[in-house]
Design a protein around this motif. Structure first.
Motif: not given
Length: 294
Positions: A93, A99, A102-103, A106-107
Motif C-alpha cells: 500500500d 500510497p 494502484h492505491k 486504481d489497479e
C-alpha cells in the motif's frame, strides 16, 4: 565533489530528464500520464541512473547521452515498482512514504502506467537523439531488454512469488536475487560503459562490479525488512517473515549478513582497481549500498 553530492546531482539531473520525457496531461488517455508521472517523479535515490552516469563518466562518455540512458533505466525501475506493488504481486500500500500507484489511482491504471513506463524506456534508447551510432543504440536496447525480461528482473519476480509457496534453498535464493534485483543494477553499470564506447573487456568489468553491488543491495534490503524502521524505509517491513519467504538473512542471521556485506563491498572495490583514482566515486557506492537505511 563528494559521493553524496554526486548522488544528489545525479538524482536531480535524472528527475529533470524524466520530467522532459514523461507525457503531460492530455498526451495519454485517461489518467495514464498522471499515473506515470506519479510513479516516476518526486522520489527515490535514483541509484541506477547514478550508476549509468558514473560508469559513463569513467570512460569520458557524452554526458547528455548518458543522462538519456539513465532516465530510460529509471523508467524500467519505476515500472517494476508499480507492478511489484500490485495486489497480485507483493500487495503493498505504501512506496517511498506515500500510497502506491494502484492505491492512488486504481489497479488497471497502475498496470497500464507501468506498461507505458517500460515501453518509454526503449523509445528513449532507440531514439537517434540519445546516440547517433545505431550499433550503440542496439547494444543499449539489448542490454536493458536482457536485464528486464524473463532471464532477468521479470524472471526474478516470478521466482519471488514461487518462494511464497515453498522454501527456497540458498542457491535458489542467490539466483532469484541476482535476477530480480541484480540484473538491472549490473546492466546500469554496463550501459554506462556502452554509451561511452568502452571496450568489451571494460564493459564486462563494469558489469561484474554491478553484479556484486546488486547482491549487496538485496542483502541490505533483506536486513532492512528484518531490522529496519518502516517510517525510514518508506514501506512496510517484516513482509518476508509474514509470507514465510526464506532469505539469506533468515538462513544465516543478521551478523552473517552484515559480515557478508563487508565482503561484497571489498569485492566490488577490487574490480575497479584497474581504473585507479578515476573510479573513486564508484568505489564508494558499495559502502553506500551496505549502510543505507531506506
Amino acid at each position: 565533489m563528494a559521493f553524496e553530492e554526486r548522488l544528489q546531482a545525479a538524482a536531480e539531473a535524472t528527475e529533470a530528464a524524466l520530467d522532459r520525457f514523461l507525457p503531460t496531461e492530455g498526451a495519454a488517455p485517461g489518467s495514464i500520464a498522471e499515473a506515470m508521472r506519479y510513479a516516476a517523479l518526486g522520489g527515490g535515490k535514483r541509484f541506477r541512473p547514478f550508476l549509468v552516469l558514473e560508469s559513463a563518466r569513467l570512460f569520458a562518455g557524452p554526458a547528455e547521452a548518458a543522462l538519456n540512458v539513465a532516465a530510460a533505466f529509471e523508467c524500467v525501475h519505476c515500472y517494476s515498482l508499480v507492478h511489484d506493488d500490485l495486489p497480485a504481486m507483493d500487495d503493498d500500500d505504501m512506496r517511498r512514504g506515500r500510497p502506491t500507484v494502484h492505491k492512488a489511482f486504481d489497479e488497471a491504471t497502475a498496470i497500464l502506467a507501468g506498461d507505458a513506463l517500460l515501453t518509454l524506456a526503449f523509445e528513449i534508447l532507440g531514439d537517434a537523439g540519445t546516440r547517433a551510432d545505431p550499433q550503440v543504440r542496439a547494444d543499449l536496447v539489448l542490454c536493458l531488454a536482457r536485464a528486464s525480461g524473463a532471464a532477468g528482473m521479470v524472471g526474478g519476480q516470478a521466482l519471488d512469488l514461487a518462494a511464497e509457496k515453498r522454501a527456497l534453498d540458498e542457491p535458489e535464493i542467490v539466483r532469484l536475487q541476482a535476477m530480480k534485483t541484480g540484473a538491472l543494477i549490473a546492466a546500469s553499470c554496463e550501459a554506462g560503459a556502452i554509451v561511452a564506447g568502452a571496450s568489451g573487456d571494460d564493459r564486462a568489468r563494469l558489469r561484474r562490479y554491478g553484479e556484486i553491488i546488486g547482491a549487496a543491495f538485496q542483502l541490505a534490503d533483506d536486513l532492512l525488512d528484518v531490522a529496519g524502521d518502516a517510517a525510514a524505509v518508506g514501506k512496510r517491513t517484516g513482509k518476508d517473515a509474514e509470507r514465510g519467504k526464506a532469505t539469506l538473512v533468515s538462513i544465516h542471521g543478521e551478523d552473517w549478513a552484515r559480515a557478508r556485506l563487508d565482503e561484497l563491498v571489498q569485492e566490488a572495490s577490487a574490480v575497479l582497481d584497474t581504473f585507479g583514482v578515476k573510479a573513486s566515486v564508484l568505489r564508494e557506492a558499495p559502502r553506500f549500498v551496505a549502510e543505507r537505511t531506506s
